[in-house]
Scaffold this active site. Sequence first.
Site, mmCIF file in Angstrom:
data_model
loop_
_atom_site.group_PDB
_atom_site.id
_atom_site.type_symbol
_atom_site.label_atom_id
_atom_site.label_comp_id
_atom_site.label_asym_id
_atom_site.label_seq_id
_atom_site.Cartn_x
_atom_site.Cartn_y
_atom_site.Cartn_z
ATOM 1 N N TYR A 57 0.849 -1.200 0.000
ATOM 2 C CA TYR A 57 0.000 0.000 0.000
ATOM 3 C C TYR A 57 0.878 1.240 0.000
ATOM 4 O O TYR A 57 1.859 1.307 0.744
ATOM 5 C CB TYR A 57 -0.908 0.012 1.235
ATOM 6 C CG TYR A 57 -2.334 -0.309 0.858
ATOM 7 C CD1 TYR A 57 -2.981 0.429 -0.126
ATOM 8 C CD2 TYR A 57 -3.024 -1.345 1.477
ATOM 9 C CE1 TYR A 57 -4.281 0.120 -0.500
ATOM 10 C CE2 TYR A 57 -4.326 -1.652 1.102
ATOM 11 C CZ TYR A 57 -4.952 -0.908 0.106
ATOM 12 O OH TYR A 57 -6.230 -1.207 -0.264
ATOM 13 N N GLU A 59 -0.556 4.827 -0.521
ATOM 14 C CA GLU A 59 -1.322 6.051 -0.784
ATOM 15 C C GLU A 59 -0.430 7.265 -0.558
ATOM 16 O O GLU A 59 0.285 7.344 0.456
ATOM 17 C CB GLU A 59 -2.529 6.157 0.159
ATOM 18 C CG GLU A 59 -3.627 5.177 -0.162
ATOM 19 C CD GLU A 59 -3.611 3.994 0.766
ATOM 20 O OE1 GLU A 59 -2.512 3.588 1.200
ATOM 21 O OE2 GLU A 59 -4.715 3.479 1.056
ATOM 22 N N ASP A 203 -5.304 14.603 -25.100
ATOM 23 C CA ASP A 203 -5.318 13.183 -24.745
ATOM 24 C C ASP A 203 -4.665 12.431 -25.894
ATOM 25 O O ASP A 203 -5.262 12.264 -26.966
ATOM 26 C CB ASP A 203 -6.774 12.731 -24.536
ATOM 27 C CG ASP A 203 -6.873 11.230 -24.246
ATOM 28 O OD1 ASP A 203 -5.863 10.514 -24.421
ATOM 29 O OD2 ASP A 203 -7.967 10.789 -23.858
ATOM 30 N N THR A 229 -2.659 6.782 -22.129
ATOM 31 C CA THR A 229 -2.504 5.439 -21.581
ATOM 32 C C THR A 229 -1.113 4.950 -21.948
ATOM 33 O O THR A 229 -0.484 5.432 -22.898
ATOM 34 C CB THR A 229 -3.567 4.483 -22.152
ATOM 35 O OG1 THR A 229 -3.653 4.676 -23.556
ATOM 36 C CG2 THR A 229 -4.916 4.715 -21.524
ATOM 37 N N LYS A 232 -0.666 1.366 -25.265
ATOM 38 C CA LYS A 232 -0.971 1.312 -26.706
ATOM 39 C C LYS A 232 0.344 1.436 -27.489
ATOM 40 O O LYS A 232 1.171 0.537 -27.398
ATOM 41 C CB LYS A 232 -1.988 2.409 -27.052
ATOM 42 C CG LYS A 232 -3.328 2.214 -26.308
ATOM 43 C CD LYS A 232 -4.378 3.209 -26.740
ATOM 44 C CE LYS A 232 -5.728 2.921 -26.095
ATOM 45 N NZ LYS A 232 -5.974 3.697 -24.871
ATOM 46 N N ARG A 238 -0.756 -1.847 -18.661
ATOM 47 C CA ARG A 238 -2.059 -1.169 -18.696
ATOM 48 C C ARG A 238 -2.098 -0.080 -17.635
ATOM 49 O O ARG A 238 -1.894 -0.351 -16.449
ATOM 50 C CB ARG A 238 -3.124 -2.233 -18.417
ATOM 51 C CG ARG A 238 -4.542 -1.838 -18.696
ATOM 52 C CD ARG A 238 -5.350 -3.067 -18.978
ATOM 53 N NE ARG A 238 -4.925 -3.615 -20.247
ATOM 54 C CZ ARG A 238 -5.361 -3.175 -21.438
ATOM 55 N NH1 ARG A 238 -6.241 -2.208 -21.523
ATOM 56 N NH2 ARG A 238 -4.914 -3.712 -22.557
HETATM 57 N N1 DSN Z 1 -10.607 1.203 -25.711
HETATM 58 C C1 DSN Z 1 -9.606 2.111 -26.217
HETATM 59 C C2 DSN Z 1 -9.425 1.939 -27.673
HETATM 60 O O1 DSN Z 1 -9.548 0.833 -28.144
HETATM 61 O O2 DSN Z 1 -9.144 2.898 -28.385
HETATM 62 C C3 DSN Z 1 -9.862 3.502 -25.862
HETATM 63 O O3 DSN Z 1 -9.987 3.617 -24.488
#
Ligand code: DSN
Length: 424
Positions: A57, A59, A203, A229, A232, A238
């Site tokens: 933990y 925080e 974003d 994120t 990708k 993730r």
């Molecule tokens: N689910 C993602 C995508 O496939 O683009 C976006 O959050």
Amino acid sequence: MSGKSSNVLLKNSDPEVFDIIRKENERQENTLILIASENYVSQPVLEASGCTMTNKYAEGYPGKRYYNGCQWVDAVETVAIDRIKQLFKADVANVQPHSGTQANMAVLLSTLSPGDCFMGMNLSHGGHLSHGSPVNISGIYYKVVSYGVTKDTNRIDFDEAWKNAKEHKPKLIICGASAYPRTIDFAKFREIADSVGAVLLADIAHIAGLVATGDHPSPVPVSDYVTFTTHKTLRGPRGAVILSKLDHEKAVNKFIFPGIQGGPLMHTVAAKAVAFKEALSPGFSAYSKRVIANAQTLAETLQSRGLALVSGGTDNHLMLVDLRNKNLTGRDVANRLDAAGITCNKNGVPFDDKSPMVTSGIRLGSPALTTRGLGADDFTRIGNLIGDIIDNMNDDAVLARVQGAVAEICAAYPTAFLRLPERV
Ligand code: DSN
């Protein structure tokens, strides 16, 4: 950490879950993954994701935690922050968001009051749920105006964005998308934001890896906040990150924790640190270039097979195939491709008259197969296999032939880089 002993233990203690994970590994090995938002992490990232920091933990933030025993998670979070700041040349970074939506939510909460107006890209034109969709908290808590793409070019309609900004005076503008195949002009969004005194949030979840290597212009110099994120094109675990200017650090941190999250996932933060080091390497820069080149090869092949692409092509890692000229739905084509071993997602196209569960398009992306090592010839071959399926939707002999070709390609590019010898 011994990959060998831990996996033997899992196999013995929980054969049911072991077996399910083994099957998922086989799926990832034996299919061609063209989902634009997915990738394969490296073995070191995978190892860090499964490390003992999952037990801790923490925080708070490095040096300011609520619990003792945080010296090593402090160290790893500091490394992650330093690396991501270096990668994007950013002032400050928060590496704790569990997802892109939570990263965006923290920025919205720190800059707006409930009921305030913000402007984002229409989901059905390529935006994201968290950019103001009425079914997402971003669209429930705030008044949302949106911009989309033009009907003729399918590129961002800046006239509409200017007009809506002038009329509705949003306090914040989100630029960035999850299904937009073209370069985004962040400087233009800055001008629009400045003209109405709005804060600018970029974003870059989809294109973060391309931005990191300079293969897409960076929004960092012109934006107040940048979210993305990490799993990708950036090819990490993730999760997500928020970059901001120094003045915003306190508010962003406060709205991630204690605002909308509890204890950070420190094993994921460790894996983010490992991925950020990989992204700083020259090899990653070469990878980004191949991602774009492969996407363009796939796009050209599909066009040569008579398929229509939204906006006529791609500048980045993804493309949207508009199936209306073929009289087919995205759902049917995605399912048929899946049966052939080619995995993608159905996706609405701009001005689509079909529901999100049916759609008139499919979205395809090159990041995962580029990680696997596929090059131009392979993407040409895959484009033709996709064309064969679409031209012969009910022909089982064609399906069987494509299945054979998929098996051949997968065998030529094993995902061995994902495995320790005894890994499930
Ligand atoms: N689910 C993602 C995508 O496939 O683009 C976006 O959050």
